[in-house]
Design an enzyme around this catalytic site. Structure first.
Site, PDB file in Angstrom:
ATOM      1  N   SER A   1      -6.361   2.474  -0.805  1.00  0.00           N
ATOM      2  CA  SER A   1      -6.629   1.578   0.255  1.00  0.00           C
ATOM      3  C   SER A   1      -6.690   2.800   1.310  1.00  0.00           C
ATOM      4  O   SER A   1      -7.195   2.410   2.038  1.00  0.00           O
ATOM      5  CB  SER A   1      -5.532   1.355   0.272  1.00  0.00           C
ATOM      6  OG  SER A   1      -3.830   1.787   0.482  1.00  0.00           O
TER       7      SER A   1
ATOM      8  N   HIS B   1      -4.875   2.121  -5.605  1.00  0.00           N
ATOM      9  CA  HIS B   1      -4.566   3.027  -5.298  1.00  0.00           C
ATOM     10  C   HIS B   1      -5.794   3.726  -3.805  1.00  0.00           C
ATOM     11  O   HIS B   1      -5.718   5.069  -4.583  1.00  0.00           O
ATOM     12  CB  HIS B   1      -3.388   4.350  -6.405  1.00  0.00           C
ATOM     13  CG  HIS B   1      -2.712   5.016  -5.952  1.00  0.00           C
ATOM     14  ND1 HIS B   1      -1.070   5.252  -6.396  1.00  0.00           N
ATOM     15  CD2 HIS B   1      -2.659   5.168  -3.997  1.00  0.00           C
ATOM     16  CE1 HIS B   1      -0.873   5.531  -4.820  1.00  0.00           C
ATOM     17  NE2 HIS B   1      -1.129   5.691  -4.115  1.00  0.00           N
TER      18      HIS B   1
ATOM     19  N   GLU C   1       0.681   3.441 -12.925  1.00  0.00           N
ATOM     20  CA  GLU C   1      -0.230   3.633 -13.289  1.00  0.00           C
ATOM     21  C   GLU C   1      -2.047   4.174 -13.927  1.00  0.00           C
ATOM     22  O   GLU C   1      -1.583   5.667 -13.796  1.00  0.00           O
ATOM     23  CB  GLU C   1      -1.360   4.019 -11.679  1.00  0.00           C
ATOM     24  CG  GLU C   1      -0.172   4.128 -10.790  1.00  0.00           C
ATOM     25  CD  GLU C   1      -0.746   3.847  -9.164  1.00  0.00           C
ATOM     26  OE1 GLU C   1      -0.846   4.962  -8.458  1.00  0.00           O
ATOM     27  OE2 GLU C   1       0.028   3.082  -7.508  1.00  0.00           O
TER      28      GLU C   1
ATOM     29  N   ARG D   1       4.193   2.262  -2.693  1.00  0.00           N
ATOM     30  CA  ARG D   1       4.478   2.720  -3.925  1.00  0.00           C
ATOM     31  C   ARG D   1       5.047   2.276  -4.338  1.00  0.00           C
ATOM     32  O   ARG D   1       5.893   1.123  -4.050  1.00  0.00           O
ATOM     33  CB  ARG D   1       5.783   3.667  -3.360  1.00  0.00           C
ATOM     34  CG  ARG D   1       4.720   5.075  -2.796  1.00  0.00           C
ATOM     35  CD  ARG D   1       4.159   6.038  -3.867  1.00  0.00           C
ATOM     36  NE  ARG D   1       3.140   7.003  -3.305  1.00  0.00           N
ATOM     37  CZ  ARG D   1       2.244   7.450  -2.735  1.00  0.00           C
ATOM     38  NH1 ARG D   1       1.910   6.239  -1.981  1.00  0.00           N
ATOM     39  NH2 ARG D   1       1.897   8.501  -2.165  1.00  0.00           N
TER      40      ARG D   1
ATOM     41  N   ASP E   1      -1.970  -2.738  -3.945  1.00  0.00           N
ATOM     42  CA  ASP E   1      -2.510  -1.679  -4.683  1.00  0.00           C
ATOM     43  C   ASP E   1      -2.241  -0.087  -5.037  1.00  0.00           C
ATOM     44  O   ASP E   1      -2.380   1.021  -5.212  1.00  0.00           O
ATOM     45  CB  ASP E   1      -3.320  -0.679  -3.492  1.00  0.00           C
ATOM     46  CG  ASP E   1      -4.364   0.574  -3.111  1.00  0.00           C
ATOM     47  OD1 ASP E   1      -5.843   0.366  -3.820  1.00  0.00           O
ATOM     48  OD2 ASP E   1      -3.913   1.625  -2.506  1.00  0.00           O
TER      49      ASP E   1
ATOM     50  N   VAL F   1       0.496  -1.277  -0.434  1.00  0.00           N
ATOM     51  CA  VAL F   1      -0.151  -0.272  -0.171  1.00  0.00           C
ATOM     52  C   VAL F   1       0.500   1.715  -0.241  1.00  0.00           C
ATOM     53  O   VAL F   1       0.399   2.332   0.301  1.00  0.00           O
ATOM     54  CB  VAL F   1      -1.111   0.073   1.278  1.00  0.00           C
ATOM     55  CG1 VAL F   1      -1.502  -1.304   1.553  1.00  0.00           C
ATOM     56  CG2 VAL F   1      -0.116  -0.126   2.348  1.00  0.00           C
TER      57      VAL F   1
END
Length: 227
Positions: free
Chosen positions: A202, A200, A181, A152, A176, A150
């Site tokens: 969480s 992304h 991304e 990077r 996550d 969670v």
């Protein structure tokens, strides 16, 4: 992540940690195949096989290693410890932090990985943490272990993780965050049975605005010398 995000992010971590334990029961493979599809696609109509499984793994006694002992790491440690897991942490110096059974320095990370059941990454991206969990370190982990990230995406070597999962040198992952991304549609991670993917979020929850207000208010009071 900061204090306002810690509570929600830690809830995400605990949910995925429970999932990781249940993953390790081969008798539930069909159920978790359904769960993966539900979590990755936003569906809610998960159907089990209707069987009663009496040997499901549990969190109690699991070795949980949280790399990063800040707001999120500590909030996760507090919640996971309630299930009687052995929760240890890693930070730069190894200084003690509440809610962890023990805390080790970053230099001791390699010593801890071989006995880790669940590895949770909750640390900031810096020059020192870029690529921290690479192929060499993944190879130190048991083939029954699970990674939850969670932090990077660039902290975890995505290609090395993919290879480890394909080769069954790692049991599964809940991710996550990613190097790119959103995660590209052609990423092999999408099709892996024991990989749960979220976008992304969480840290995102209905209570974030209220928690942010409390953080701002607390900071203003402290700076003004009141209270």
């Amino acid at each position: 992540m900061n204090g306002r995000s810690a509570k929600k992010a830690s809830q995400y971590i605990v949910r995925k940690t429970h999932t990781a334990c249940l993953w390790q029961s081969g008798s539930c493979s069909e159920f978790w195949s359904f769960l993966k599809k539900a979590e990755n696609c936003g569906k809610t109509n998960v159907i089990t096989d209707g069987k009663k499984h009496r040997q499901l793994p549990e969190l109690a006694g699991k070795q949980v290693l949280i790399v990063g002992t800040g707001y999120v790491g500590r909030a996760a440690a507090k919640r996971i410890s309630a299930f009687e897991a052995n929760v240890v942490g890693v930070n730069r110096s190894g200084h003690s932090v509440p809610d962890f059974r023990e805390v080790y320095s970053a230099e001791q990370l390699d010593e801890l990985l071989p006995s880790t059941d669940i590895l949770i990454l909750a640390l900031p991206l810096t020059a020192d943490t870029f690529g921290l969990i690479d192929g060499r370190r993944l190879a130190l982990m048991p083939c029954t272990s699970v990674i939850i990230n969670v932090s990077r995406g660039s902290i975890l070597d995505e290609a090395a993780l993919t290879d480890a999962l394909k080769g069954k040198r790692l049991f599964g992952a809940a991710l996550d965050v990613f190097t790119q991304e959103p995660l590209p549609a052609d990423s092999p991670l999408w099709d892996m049975e024991r990989v749960l993917i979220s976008s992304h979020n969480s840290f995102s929850g209905a209570g974030n605005h209220q928690r942010l207000w409390h953080v701002i208010r607390k900071n203003l009071i402290e700076r003004s010398g009141e209270g």
